[in-house]
Design an enzyme around this catalytic site. Structure first.
Site, PDB file in Angstrom:
ATOM      1  N   CYS A 146       0.797  -1.229   0.000  1.00 61.22           N
ATOM      2  CA  CYS A 146       0.000   0.000   0.000  1.00 61.22           C
ATOM      3  C   CYS A 146       0.828   1.277   0.000  1.00 61.22           C
ATOM      4  O   CYS A 146       0.332   2.331  -0.404  1.00 61.22           O
ATOM      5  CB  CYS A 146      -0.955   0.003   1.196  1.00 61.22           C
ATOM      6  SG  CYS A 146      -2.309  -1.180   1.028  1.00 61.22           S
ATOM      7  N   PRO A 270       8.129  -5.966  -4.607  1.00 62.51           N
ATOM      8  CA  PRO A 270       8.985  -4.944  -5.223  1.00 62.51           C
ATOM      9  C   PRO A 270       9.997  -4.267  -4.310  1.00 62.51           C
ATOM     10  O   PRO A 270      10.811  -3.480  -4.790  1.00 62.51           O
ATOM     11  CB  PRO A 270       7.966  -3.921  -5.748  1.00 62.51           C
ATOM     12  CG  PRO A 270       6.793  -4.048  -4.831  1.00 62.51           C
ATOM     13  CD  PRO A 270       6.741  -5.503  -4.448  1.00 62.51           C
ATOM     14  N   GLY A 272      12.707  -4.368  -0.605  1.00 63.25           N
ATOM     15  CA  GLY A 272      13.485  -5.243   0.266  1.00 63.25           C
ATOM     16  C   GLY A 272      12.640  -5.716   1.431  1.00 63.25           C
ATOM     17  O   GLY A 272      12.645  -6.878   1.806  1.00 63.25           O
ATOM     18  N   GLY A 273      11.919  -4.790   2.010  1.00 62.64           N
ATOM     19  CA  GLY A 273      11.017  -5.107   3.107  1.00 62.64           C
ATOM     20  C   GLY A 273       9.980  -4.016   3.234  1.00 62.64           C
ATOM     21  O   GLY A 273      10.185  -2.885   2.794  1.00 62.64           O
ATOM     22  N   MET A 274       8.847  -4.369   3.827  1.00 68.06           N
ATOM     23  CA  MET A 274       7.806  -3.388   4.118  1.00 68.06           C
ATOM     24  C   MET A 274       7.388  -3.590   5.558  1.00 68.06           C
ATOM     25  O   MET A 274       6.981  -4.679   5.948  1.00 68.06           O
ATOM     26  CB  MET A 274       6.609  -3.561   3.172  1.00 68.06           C
ATOM     27  CG  MET A 274       5.493  -2.559   3.443  1.00 68.06           C
ATOM     28  SD  MET A 274       6.033  -0.852   3.187  1.00 68.06           S
ATOM     29  CE  MET A 274       5.018  -0.006   4.406  1.00 68.06           C
ATOM     30  N   HIS A 299      16.472  -3.107   9.890  1.00 71.52           N
ATOM     31  CA  HIS A 299      15.849  -1.893   9.346  1.00 71.52           C
ATOM     32  C   HIS A 299      14.338  -1.925   9.569  1.00 71.52           C
ATOM     33  O   HIS A 299      13.751  -0.953  10.068  1.00 71.52           O
ATOM     34  CB  HIS A 299      16.163  -1.784   7.852  1.00 71.52           C
ATOM     35  CG  HIS A 299      15.601  -0.566   7.199  1.00 71.52           C
ATOM     36  ND1 HIS A 299      16.291   0.618   7.111  1.00 71.52           N
ATOM     37  CD2 HIS A 299      14.398  -0.341   6.599  1.00 71.52           C
ATOM     38  CE1 HIS A 299      15.548   1.520   6.497  1.00 71.52           C
ATOM     39  NE2 HIS A 299      14.387   0.955   6.172  1.00 71.52           N
ATOM     40  N   GLU A 300      13.701  -3.047   9.219  1.00 70.14           N
ATOM     41  CA  GLU A 300      12.244  -3.125   9.368  1.00 70.14           C
ATOM     42  C   GLU A 300      11.835  -3.092  10.840  1.00 70.14           C
ATOM     43  O   GLU A 300      10.801  -2.523  11.192  1.00 70.14           O
ATOM     44  CB  GLU A 300      11.711  -4.382   8.681  1.00 70.14           C
ATOM     45  CG  GLU A 300      12.069  -4.509   7.205  1.00 70.14           C
ATOM     46  CD  GLU A 300      11.754  -3.262   6.391  1.00 70.14           C
ATOM     47  OE1 GLU A 300      10.769  -2.569   6.700  1.00 70.14           O
ATOM     48  OE2 GLU A 300      12.514  -2.968   5.446  1.00 70.14           O
ATOM     49  N   HIS A 303      11.695   0.377  12.089  1.00 67.78           N
ATOM     50  CA  HIS A 303      10.457   1.053  11.680  1.00 67.78           C
ATOM     51  C   HIS A 303       9.347   0.907  12.726  1.00 67.78           C
ATOM     52  O   HIS A 303       8.387   1.687  12.703  1.00 67.78           O
ATOM     53  CB  HIS A 303       9.964   0.479  10.353  1.00 67.78           C
ATOM     54  CG  HIS A 303      10.450   1.213   9.154  1.00 67.78           C
ATOM     55  ND1 HIS A 303      10.277   2.572   8.984  1.00 67.78           N
ATOM     56  CD2 HIS A 303      11.089   0.773   8.034  1.00 67.78           C
ATOM     57  CE1 HIS A 303      10.784   2.934   7.819  1.00 67.78           C
ATOM     58  NE2 HIS A 303      11.299   1.871   7.225  1.00 67.78           N
ATOM     59  N   GLU A 322      12.488   7.237   6.981  1.00 70.99           N
ATOM     60  CA  GLU A 322      13.589   6.395   6.519  1.00 70.99           C
ATOM     61  C   GLU A 322      14.957   6.830   7.026  1.00 70.99           C
ATOM     62  O   GLU A 322      15.818   5.991   7.294  1.00 70.99           O
ATOM     63  CB  GLU A 322      13.583   6.323   4.993  1.00 70.99           C
ATOM     64  CG  GLU A 322      12.344   5.650   4.421  1.00 70.99           C
ATOM     65  CD  GLU A 322      12.194   4.193   4.851  1.00 70.99           C
ATOM     66  OE1 GLU A 322      13.142   3.625   5.431  1.00 70.99           O
ATOM     67  OE2 GLU A 322      11.123   3.623   4.595  1.00 70.99           O
ATOM     68  N   TYR A 401      16.713   7.872   2.695  1.00 76.79           N
ATOM     69  CA  TYR A 401      17.390   6.920   3.567  1.00 76.79           C
ATOM     70  C   TYR A 401      18.773   7.442   3.960  1.00 76.79           C
ATOM     71  O   TYR A 401      19.086   7.571   5.148  1.00 76.79           O
ATOM     72  CB  TYR A 401      17.552   5.569   2.861  1.00 76.79           C
ATOM     73  CG  TYR A 401      16.272   4.858   2.521  1.00 76.79           C
ATOM     74  CD1 TYR A 401      15.856   3.743   3.247  1.00 76.79           C
ATOM     75  CD2 TYR A 401      15.480   5.262   1.450  1.00 76.79           C
ATOM     76  CE1 TYR A 401      14.691   3.063   2.924  1.00 76.79           C
ATOM     77  CE2 TYR A 401      14.309   4.597   1.120  1.00 76.79           C
ATOM     78  CZ  TYR A 401      13.925   3.499   1.861  1.00 76.79           C
ATOM     79  OH  TYR A 401      12.766   2.841   1.536  1.00 76.79           O
TER      80      TYR A 401
END
Length: 641
Positions: A146, A270, A272-274, A299-300, A303, A322, A401
């Site tokens: 999304c 699409p 690396g991670g969400m 990283h995720e 978040h 980011e 980032y």
């Protein structure tokens, strides 16, 4: 002086309005959202209803406007009563069709808005995958993406990071489902329920359905994937997940989301991670079988605080998500490295952890430099201007980032280093927890925290205008500890000297001696630096064509980062044509990955150094396997739209 410039740019009210939403989200408060949907794999749609509990912030509000994109609106109810007094306004790219609903004059307190809807075949948030195209080939698959402005194609919503709500989510599907919330028990077969008590914005609503299996990877973590690849996924992550969480908690404060789980998606994902709350969606390129890409999970995880608890108010301020997350990620990775060094008896374990952080920052700086060279200058500023109708997907790059990280690193150094900066981290995240903010509020809280500590002059000395609105590289070049990078640079210099010597004797190079002790990120830095240096010097194709025989490790690597960098080096300077095996193998690899970090540069590489016709024919061959977001961006890159 530059702070005066920033103050002149301030909106009248912070956080400022999101220009990428058609909605009137500023007029309402959302106390709860109920999402009740069904998945049809045959029709390739999601249908159902969304129910909002809303309170108008002013008594004279006469309508509510929601974001939609390619949705079919079936029925609307207000407080249980049907309403035909609505309009689906004509679509305007790229932001979709506003849904304008007139409100009864009798509404003067909290009310309930219910909308029945269905997605269409133009939905940009969903990808349906036929079972034959999955790894297990036992069931079809569905997943959503999304961010940034695609939730509006999944359900009618205030599609902006500037407003949040708790969610209850219910989905009916013939296959197992995951959503961005805590699973709830249900007795209905084929029905899956989730609760998200922490307020989240629309872009963090996530859905996946397919032949999913799970395995534990820590006391607070589970990994999900198709059954066929589950054991590899478990091995990749089980060593680090809980350690990551504990280091992050020590740096910020306690993890609030209870569970930190991960779903390894099919190859077409699409990104690396969400960072979907409770269930990070991740690319299968992380399963490199050497744990080298597990840092993406750090990283995720970061978040969970930066982005999910504290959120940028609009995509113009994306760096607040980011940049902070990369900063925290590198602190986590450094903390893990220090702990491992200490367990091995290293006397200077903390210093080694810092060297690891700085090494990662050097790799990041190189990617920032590359991004600045290739991007439209207007997208290289820290805060973007999207007010002219720009699609935030077009602005997406490493800039928020890495430029964001370097801004925070510079502030850290400016106020006196880690010891002085660290108390600010929990202060910031507690102050804005559950809220969305803009860059102006970030500056305000910096002064609020550091001025009483005698650091106002240090903040005053920052070139705020240059950092925040300046295009290109930042005004202050960081000074990183190069200790772990020097070995890579020495090998690069050796190759450059060899290329300049016109010698044909390659006996001075040896894989085991040259790169045998490199860590994965050192391989990446070596290859990227060699590409940069060879780009400044006209290296002969004969030298490039000898590299595969000297370093067969790179050709055989399953690490996507290495494979991408290696092929860029060869194809840029090797003068290969469309029939050469190097090019053919790389083109086939592009058909097996969907991560835009690899796919978009890959097609640009083929277009620039092989042929545009070959790049287009390769893309056409694999187009149907890519996610809608990736497909659109590659078409733009190849000037097909």
């Amino acid at each position: 002086m530059t702070l005066e410039y920033i103050n002149k740019k301030r909106p009248s009210v912070s956080p400022e309005l999101d220009p990428c939403s058609n909605s009137n989200y500023k007029d309402f408060q959302v106390s709860n959202t109920e999402l009740d949907i069904s998945v049809s794999f045959d029709k390739k749609i999601v249908s159902g209803q969304v129910t909002y509990k809303l309170t108008a912030k002013t008594p004279n509000t006469t309508s509510i406007v929601l974001d939609t994109s390619y949705l079919k609106i079936i029925k609307i109810r207000i407080n249980g009563l049907p309403s035909d007094n609505y309009e689906l306004v004509k679509r305007k790219e790229p932001f979709g069709s506003p849904l304008k609903i007139s409100l009864p004059t009798t509404i003067n307190k909290e009310f309930e808005l219910n909308i029945e809807f269905s997605t269409t075949d133009k939905c940009t948030a969903l990808q349906f995958i036929e079972k034959e195209a999955t790894d297990g080939q036992t069931a079809p698959y569905l997943f959503s993406q999304c961010q940034a402005i695609h939730a509006r194609s999944l359900f009618p919503c205030f599609d902006t990071p500037g407003i949040k709500s708790p969610y209850n989510m219910k989905v009916k599907s013939p296959y197992a489902c995951l959503m961005s919330g805590r699973p709830k028990e249900t007795n209905e077969e084929g029905v899956y329920c989730f609760h998200q008590p922490i307020p989240i914005p629309s872009y963090l609503v996530a859905l996946a359905s397919g032949d999913l299996a799970s395995a534990p990877i820590g006391p607070r973590s589970t990994v999900y994937s198709e059954r066929v690849g589950l054991s590899d996924c478990q091995w990749e992550f089980e060593k680090d997940m809980e350690n990551f969480i504990q280091v992050a908690e020590g740096l910020i404060f306690k993890y609030e989301w209870l569970k930190f789980d991960a779903l390894i998606l099919p190859s077409s994902f699409p990104y690396g991670g969400m960072e979907n709350p409770n269930i990070t969606f991740a690319t299968p390129t992380l399963i490199s079988k050497d744990r080298s890409q597990v840092k993406v999970m750090a990283h995720e995880l970061a978040h969970s605080w930066s982005g999910n608890l504290v959120t940028n108010c609009s995509w113009e301020h994306f760096w607040l998500n980011e940049g902070w997350t990369v900063y925290l990620e590198r602190r986590i990775i450094g903390g893990i490295a220090a702990a491992e060094a200490k367990s091995l008896g290293e006397k200077e374990a903390a210093q080694y952890g810092e060297k690891r952080r700085h090494f990662s920052a050097i790799v990041g700086w190189n990617s920032l430099v590359d991004s600045v060279k290739t991007l439209d200058p207007k997208y290289t500023s820290l805060v973007w201007n999207l007010k002219e109708g720009s699609d935030p997907d077009d602005a997406f790059s490493r800039i928020p980032y890495e430029k964001g990280f370097n801004f925070l690193f510079y502030i850290e150094q400016q106020v006196g280093g880690i010891k002085e900066f660290d108390p600010f981290i929990p202060y910031y995240f507690k102050k804005f927890r559950y809220e969305s903010l803009d860059t102006y509020q970030f500056i305000d809280v910096l002064y609020e925290f550091f001025e009483p500590r005698g650091k106002a002059a240090k903040l005053d000395a920052i070139d705020w205008k240059g950092w925040i609105f300046g295009e290109g590289l930042p005004p202050n070049i960081p000074q990183f500890d190069p200790s772990l990078a020097d070995e890579c640079y020495r090998l690069v210099d050796k190759w450059v000297d060899f290329a300049k010597s016109n010698s044909t004797d390659i006996s001075g190079f040896n894989e085991s001696r040259d790169i045998g002790n490199f860590e994965p990120d050192q391989h990446k830095l070596f290859l990227e630096s060699l590409t940069e240096k060879f780009g400044a010097y006209s290296v002969s194709e004969q030298i490039i064509r000898k590299l595969p025989s000297i370093y067969p490790f790179y050709a055989a690597s399953t690490n996507g980062e290495i494979k991408s960098s290696w092929n860029e080096l060869l194809i840029r300077f090797g003068n290969y044509n469309t029939t050469d095996q190097i090019v053919q193998d790389f083109a086939m690899w592009l058909g097996t990955v969907g991560r835009m970090k690899f796919v978009r540069p890959g097609y640009k590489l083929l277009q620039a150094y092989v042929s545009k016709e070959f790049a287009i024919s390769t893309f056409t061959k694999f187009e149907s396997s890519y996610h809608p977001i990736c497909k659109t961006m590659v078409k733009k890159d190849l000037s097909l739209i």
